[in-house]
Motif scaffolding. Structure first.
Motif, PDB file in Angstrom:
ATOM      1  N   MET A  44       0.858  -1.175   0.000  1.00 43.38           N
ATOM      2  CA  MET A  44       0.000   0.000   0.000  1.00 43.38           C
ATOM      3  C   MET A  44       0.903   1.236   0.000  1.00 43.38           C
ATOM      4  SD  MET A  44      -2.772   1.390   2.824  1.00 43.38           S
ATOM      5  CE  MET A  44      -3.553  -0.147   2.996  1.00 43.38           C
ATOM      6  N   THR A  45       0.608   2.140  -0.885  1.00 46.23           N
ATOM      7  CA  THR A  45       1.390   3.370  -0.955  1.00 46.23           C
ATOM      8  C   THR A  45       0.819   4.407   0.013  1.00 46.23           C
ATOM      9  OG1 THR A  45       0.026   4.326  -2.690  1.00 46.23           O
ATOM     10  CG2 THR A  45       1.863   2.941  -3.396  1.00 46.23           C
ATOM     11  N   ILE A  46       1.620   5.436   0.261  1.00 46.91           N
ATOM     12  CA  ILE A  46       1.175   6.523   1.139  1.00 46.91           C
ATOM     13  C   ILE A  46      -0.048   7.210   0.545  1.00 46.91           C
ATOM     14  CG2 ILE A  46       1.850   8.884   1.778  1.00 46.91           C
ATOM     15  CD1 ILE A  46       2.824   6.961   3.760  1.00 46.91           C
ATOM     16  N   LYS A  47      -0.083   7.345  -0.768  1.00 45.10           N
ATOM     17  CA  LYS A  47      -1.222   7.995  -1.426  1.00 45.10           C
ATOM     18  C   LYS A  47      -2.514   7.222  -1.162  1.00 45.10           C
ATOM     19  CE  LYS A  47      -2.505  10.033  -5.797  1.00 45.10           C
ATOM     20  NZ  LYS A  47      -2.053  10.477  -7.083  1.00 45.10           N
ATOM     21  N   THR A  48      -2.457   5.896  -1.243  1.00 43.06           N
ATOM     22  CA  THR A  48      -3.626   5.059  -0.961  1.00 43.06           C
ATOM     23  C   THR A  48      -4.011   5.154   0.509  1.00 43.06           C
ATOM     24  OG1 THR A  48      -2.875   3.547  -2.679  1.00 43.06           O
ATOM     25  CG2 THR A  48      -4.556   2.731  -1.171  1.00 43.06           C
ATOM     26  N   TYR A  49      -3.024   5.114   1.388  1.00 47.24           N
ATOM     27  CA  TYR A  49      -3.257   5.223   2.828  1.00 47.24           C
ATOM     28  C   TYR A  49      -3.985   6.523   3.157  1.00 47.24           C
ATOM     29  CZ  TYR A  49      -1.925   5.779   7.757  1.00 47.24           C
ATOM     30  OH  TYR A  49      -1.930   5.988   9.104  1.00 47.24           O
ATOM     31  N   PHE A  50      -3.493   7.638   2.630  1.00 50.41           N
ATOM     32  CA  PHE A  50      -4.124   8.928   2.885  1.00 50.41           C
ATOM     33  C   PHE A  50      -5.543   8.977   2.318  1.00 50.41           C
ATOM     34  CE2 PHE A  50       0.074  11.485   3.256  1.00 50.41           C
ATOM     35  CZ  PHE A  50       0.161  11.137   4.589  1.00 50.41           C
ATOM     36  N   ALA A  51      -5.754   8.412   1.142  1.00 54.97           N
ATOM     37  CA  ALA A  51      -7.081   8.438   0.533  1.00 54.97           C
ATOM     38  C   ALA A  51      -8.079   7.618   1.353  1.00 54.97           C
ATOM     39  CB  ALA A  51      -7.004   7.905  -0.896  1.00 54.97           C
ATOM     40  N   ILE A  52      -7.678   6.437   1.803  1.00 53.55           N
ATOM     41  CA  ILE A  52      -8.575   5.592   2.597  1.00 53.55           C
ATOM     42  C   ILE A  52      -8.951   6.288   3.897  1.00 53.55           C
ATOM     43  CG2 ILE A  52      -8.692   3.456   3.958  1.00 53.55           C
ATOM     44  CD1 ILE A  52      -7.042   2.143   1.679  1.00 53.55           C
ATOM     45  N   PHE A  53      -7.964   6.816   4.595  1.00 46.13           N
ATOM     46  CA  PHE A  53      -8.259   7.451   5.871  1.00 46.13           C
ATOM     47  C   PHE A  53      -8.982   8.782   5.707  1.00 46.13           C
ATOM     48  CE2 PHE A  53      -5.182   4.386   7.529  1.00 46.13           C
ATOM     49  CZ  PHE A  53      -5.963   3.856   8.537  1.00 46.13           C
ATOM     50  N   ALA A  54      -8.810   9.448   4.598  1.00 47.90           N
ATOM     51  CA  ALA A  54      -9.582  10.666   4.348  1.00 47.90           C
ATOM     52  C   ALA A  54     -11.056  10.333   4.154  1.00 47.90           C
ATOM     53  CB  ALA A  54      -9.030  11.401   3.130  1.00 47.90           C
ATOM     54  N   VAL A  55     -11.339   9.298   3.401  1.00 48.30           N
ATOM     55  CA  VAL A  55     -12.732   8.894   3.174  1.00 48.30           C
ATOM     56  C   VAL A  55     -13.370   8.429   4.481  1.00 48.30           C
ATOM     57  CG1 VAL A  55     -14.191   7.189   2.015  1.00 48.30           C
ATOM     58  CG2 VAL A  55     -12.394   8.355   0.740  1.00 48.30           C
ATOM     59  N   LEU A  56     -12.652   7.633   5.266  1.00 49.68           N
ATOM     60  CA  LEU A  56     -13.183   7.188   6.557  1.00 49.68           C
ATOM     61  C   LEU A  56     -13.413   8.368   7.500  1.00 49.68           C
ATOM     62  CD1 LEU A  56     -11.118   3.938   7.193  1.00 49.68           C
ATOM     63  CD2 LEU A  56     -13.553   4.126   6.675  1.00 49.68           C
ATOM     64  N   SER A  57     -12.505   9.332   7.482  1.00 54.27           N
ATOM     65  CA  SER A  57     -12.669  10.512   8.332  1.00 54.27           C
ATOM     66  C   SER A  57     -13.891  11.320   7.928  1.00 54.27           C
ATOM     67  CB  SER A  57     -11.419  11.395   8.265  1.00 54.27           C
ATOM     68  OG  SER A  57     -10.320  10.748   8.846  1.00 54.27           O
ATOM     69  N   VAL A  58     -14.146  11.442   6.645  1.00 56.21           N
ATOM     70  CA  VAL A  58     -15.336  12.162   6.184  1.00 56.21           C
ATOM     71  C   VAL A  58     -16.607  11.446   6.630  1.00 56.21           C
ATOM     72  CG1 VAL A  58     -16.686  12.740   4.126  1.00 56.21           C
ATOM     73  CG2 VAL A  58     -14.288  13.341   4.228  1.00 56.21           C
ATOM     74  N   LEU A  59     -16.640  10.134   6.450  1.00 61.80           N
ATOM     75  CA  LEU A  59     -17.842   9.378   6.819  1.00 61.80           C
ATOM     76  C   LEU A  59     -18.123   9.473   8.321  1.00 61.80           C
ATOM     77  CD1 LEU A  59     -17.380   6.193   4.606  1.00 61.80           C
ATOM     78  CD2 LEU A  59     -18.921   8.115   4.236  1.00 61.80           C
ATOM     79  N   PHE A  60     -17.112   9.225   9.140  1.00 62.99           N
ATOM     80  CA  PHE A  60     -17.315   9.301  10.581  1.00 62.99           C
ATOM     81  C   PHE A  60     -17.524  10.740  11.037  1.00 62.99           C
ATOM     82  CE2 PHE A  60     -15.746   4.977  10.636  1.00 62.99           C
ATOM     83  CZ  PHE A  60     -16.487   4.411  11.656  1.00 62.99           C
ATOM     84  N   GLY A  61     -16.857  11.696  10.404  1.00 60.83           N
ATOM     85  CA  GLY A  61     -17.031  13.099  10.766  1.00 60.83           C
ATOM     86  C   GLY A  61     -18.449  13.574  10.528  1.00 60.83           C
ATOM     87  N   ILE A  62     -19.007  13.237   9.380  1.00 58.89           N
ATOM     88  CA  ILE A  62     -20.387  13.619   9.079  1.00 58.89           C
ATOM     89  C   ILE A  62     -21.350  12.953  10.057  1.00 58.89           C
ATOM     90  CG2 ILE A  62     -22.235  13.353   7.371  1.00 58.89           C
ATOM     91  CD1 ILE A  62     -20.099  13.828   5.211  1.00 58.89           C
ATOM     92  N   ALA A  90      -2.759  15.961   1.352  1.00 59.30           N
ATOM     93  CA  ALA A  90      -1.405  15.422   1.508  1.00 59.30           C
ATOM     94  C   ALA A  90      -1.107  14.281   0.548  1.00 59.30           C
ATOM     95  CB  ALA A  90      -1.206  14.956   2.938  1.00 59.30           C
ATOM     96  N   ARG A  91      -2.100  13.803  -0.161  1.00 57.61           N
ATOM     97  CA  ARG A  91      -1.854  12.715  -1.109  1.00 57.61           C
ATOM     98  C   ARG A  91      -0.839  13.103  -2.172  1.00 57.61           C
ATOM     99  NH1 ARG A  91      -5.902  11.100  -4.440  1.00 57.61           N
ATOM    100  NH2 ARG A  91      -6.525  13.255  -4.547  1.00 57.61           N
ATOM    101  N   ASP A  92      -0.799  14.369  -2.519  1.00 55.34           N
ATOM    102  CA  ASP A  92       0.071  14.803  -3.608  1.00 55.34           C
ATOM    103  C   ASP A  92       1.378  15.429  -3.134  1.00 55.34           C
ATOM    104  OD1 ASP A  92      -1.870  13.985  -5.458  1.00 55.34           O
ATOM    105  OD2 ASP A  92      -2.928  15.882  -5.267  1.00 55.34           O
ATOM    106  N   PHE A  93       1.679  15.350  -1.840  1.00 52.00           N
ATOM    107  CA  PHE A  93       2.940  15.889  -1.335  1.00 52.00           C
ATOM    108  C   PHE A  93       4.097  15.039  -1.855  1.00 52.00           C
ATOM    109  CE2 PHE A  93       1.150  17.859   2.851  1.00 52.00           C
ATOM    110  CZ  PHE A  93       0.466  18.778   2.096  1.00 52.00           C
ATOM    111  N   HIS A  94       5.186  15.706  -2.214  1.00 56.19           N
ATOM    112  CA  HIS A  94       6.382  15.003  -2.674  1.00 56.19           C
ATOM    113  C   HIS A  94       7.540  15.189  -1.702  1.00 56.19           C
ATOM    114  CE1 HIS A  94       4.499  13.955  -6.429  1.00 56.19           C
ATOM    115  NE2 HIS A  94       4.129  15.210  -6.598  1.00 56.19           N
TER     116      HIS A  94
END
Length: 84
Positions: free
Chosen positions: A1-19, A61-65
């Protein structure tokens, strides 16, 4: 799993639980066995807002280099030191 995938998964989970925490804190907390009160509802809504803010940070942060920036995003939420 790449960092980009990790950030995307946790961003989606954060949105769902946040709402969920912002819009229906009583129903969400009842799943965890927490009794509802006005103070608990307020803290749940504040927690939901924090989750939504974290979702924006993680999605951006998905696009940070830069490795230093990535480390800051990864370590930031886990940091327990006060900002004095």
């Amino acid at each position: 799993m790449t960092i980009k995938t990790y950030f995307a998964i946790f961003a989606v989970l954060s949105v769902l639980f946040g709402i969920a925490f912002v819009l229906a804190p009583g129903q969400v907390l009842s799943n965890y066995g927490v009794e509802n009160s006005p103070a608990v509802a307020l803290m749940s809504r504040l927690f939901g807002g924090t989750l939504l803010a974290m979702a924006v940070i993680l999605w951006s942060a998905r696009d940070f280099h830069d490795e230093v920036a990535l480390c800051a995003v990864l370590i930031g939420p886990a940091s327990r030191t006060p900002l004095i």
